[in-house]
Scaffold this active site. Sequence first.
Site, PDB file in Angstrom:
ATOM      1  N   PHE A 182       0.953  -0.999  -0.255  1.00 49.66           N
ATOM      2  CA  PHE A 182      -0.022  -0.095   0.046  1.00 49.66           C
ATOM      3  C   PHE A 182       0.913   1.332  -0.032  1.00 49.66           C
ATOM      4  O   PHE A 182       1.687   1.431   0.915  1.00 49.66           O
ATOM      5  CB  PHE A 182      -1.091   0.074   1.068  1.00 49.66           C
ATOM      6  CG  PHE A 182      -1.993   1.059   1.413  1.00 49.66           C
ATOM      7  CD1 PHE A 182      -3.159   1.038   0.775  1.00 49.66           C
ATOM      8  CD2 PHE A 182      -1.516   2.213   2.114  1.00 49.66           C
ATOM      9  CE1 PHE A 182      -3.967   2.167   0.828  1.00 49.66           C
ATOM     10  CE2 PHE A 182      -2.354   3.463   2.041  1.00 49.66           C
ATOM     11  CZ  PHE A 182      -3.766   3.385   1.411  1.00 49.66           C
ATOM     12  N   ASP A 220       9.394   2.616   1.237  1.00 50.32           N
ATOM     13  CA  ASP A 220       8.402   3.156   1.877  1.00 50.32           C
ATOM     14  C   ASP A 220       8.242   3.233   3.154  1.00 50.32           C
ATOM     15  O   ASP A 220       7.760   2.116   3.790  1.00 50.32           O
ATOM     16  CB  ASP A 220       7.191   2.675   1.107  1.00 50.32           C
ATOM     17  CG  ASP A 220       5.824   3.311   1.254  1.00 50.32           C
ATOM     18  OD1 ASP A 220       5.969   4.242   2.487  1.00 50.32           O
ATOM     19  OD2 ASP A 220       4.672   3.032   0.956  1.00 50.32           O
ATOM     20  N   LYS A 236       3.573  10.252   8.195  1.00 54.42           N
ATOM     21  CA  LYS A 236       2.978   9.830   9.569  1.00 54.42           C
ATOM     22  C   LYS A 236       3.764  10.426  10.561  1.00 54.42           C
ATOM     23  O   LYS A 236       3.485  11.686  11.281  1.00 54.42           O
ATOM     24  CB  LYS A 236       2.834   8.258   9.765  1.00 54.42           C
ATOM     25  CG  LYS A 236       1.870   7.936   8.426  1.00 54.42           C
ATOM     26  CD  LYS A 236       1.326   6.423   8.877  1.00 54.42           C
ATOM     27  CE  LYS A 236       0.451   6.027   7.965  1.00 54.42           C
ATOM     28  NZ  LYS A 236      -0.916   6.361   8.037  1.00 54.42           N
TER      29      LYS A 236
END
Length: 403
Positions: free
Chosen positions: A143, A228, A257
Site C-alpha cells: 500500500f 516506503d 505519519k
Amino acid sequence: MSTATEPTATTIQAVEAAHVLQTYKRQPVVFVRGEGVWLVADDGKRYLDLLSGIGVNVLGHAHPAMVEAVRDQVGTLVHTSNLFFHPFQGPLAEKLTKASGLERAFFCNSGAEAVEGCLKFARRFWYTAGKPRKQFIAFERGFSGRTMGALSTTWDAHYRDPFGPLVPEVRFVSNEDPDDLLSAVSDDTAAIIAEPIQGEGGVRPLPPQIVAAINKACGATGALYIADEVQSGLGRTGHMFHFEAIGLCPDLISVGKALGGGFPIGAVLVSSRVAASISAGDHGTTYGGNPLGCRTALAVLETLEGGLLDHVRRVGPVFASGLEALKARHPMVVEVRGAGLMQGLVLDRDAAPVVPAALERGLIVNRTAERVVRMLPPYVITEAEIAEALARLDAALTAVEGA
C-alpha cells in the site's frame, strides 16, 4: 463538555452526515481531548489509544515539546512559501539525512505525496541519464497511498479499480517468492518500491529472501530501490528506519505519519546520485516544508533523539511478548507479527468484530487486511499502560470468541 454551549455527539454526527463526503466509516465516538496515550470523548470516557491516528501521534497527545513548538511558531510565522528561506527547513533536512544516510530531502505534506515524489524522481533519474525507464515493480499486499501515482503502486483492487486507468507500467510481484521478483525486473525497471513492513497489507515484514532478491535485482539491473517508510519509519520499530534493520539500501525513501507527530508533513529522502539528476522546477509544493510543519517535526525528532527511541527499544519487546501471551490464551489468534511498536494479531477469522469490542472496553485498535488487528501505539506508552491495554484487548478477544 457542557451541552448548553457545545454541540452534542448526535448533532456533530448529524451535521457530518449531511455535509461531509462519506468516504469514511467512523466509529460512533466524538473525541475532544488527548492526554499522552489516552483519548477523552465528549462524555468523559477515556480510551487507551493503540492506533495513534494510524501511526501518527508518536509523542502521544498534547506532548509538551510539541505543544510548545506549535504554540510559539503559530504566534511567529506559519507560512512563507518555498520562494524564500526560513530557519527550520535546513536543520530538519540535516537531521533526516544524517539518520537515513541519504543526502537530500524534499518536503511535502503527507506520505502519499512523498511516494509521488519518489516515483517522479525515479523517472527523472533515468530521463537525465539519457535512457528513460518506465517500469515500477511493486508488491502484492503493498500500500502506497491514495493519490494517482501512489495508488498505481498499491496492490488491492478495492482501492484501484474504480479509478483506472492509473499510471501505466506498474507490475506487482509476490511478496513471498523471490523468483517472481527477479524474473520481473529488467533493464526497463526504473525502481522497485517496497515497505520494509507492509502496514495496510496486514503488518507483514518483508521476508529475508525478498530482501535478498531486491538487493540482487537492483545490483544486476541498476533499478533504484524506494523504501516506503511512511508507516514503519522514524522510530516505529525501534530503528529510525526499518530498512537498516533488514539490510536494504534505498536510493529514495518516503516519510510521513510520525514525522509531524500529528501535524501534516512528509518528506522524500534522496541519494546524492538521484539528487544530481533533479533540477529547479522539476517538482514543487505550496505548503511543503513550511515553518510550522518543520518546527513541529524538529520537536518530534529532538524528542526521539532525547531518549524516546531508546524507550521504544525497551517497551517494544514487552508489547510483543504480551501479545504472544494473548495468542497462547486465544485459539482464534494464529500469529503475532511486526516489530517494535508496529504489531499485528492475525486471527483465524475476520478481525472486524474486535474493533467495536475493544472500543466498548476503552481501547482503540483497528482491523486491516481482513484478519489482522493492527496496533501502532504512541511511542510514549509505558509498561503499565501496555499491561492495561493488553488486559482490555484480552477481554475484547474473549467477548468475540464467545459471541
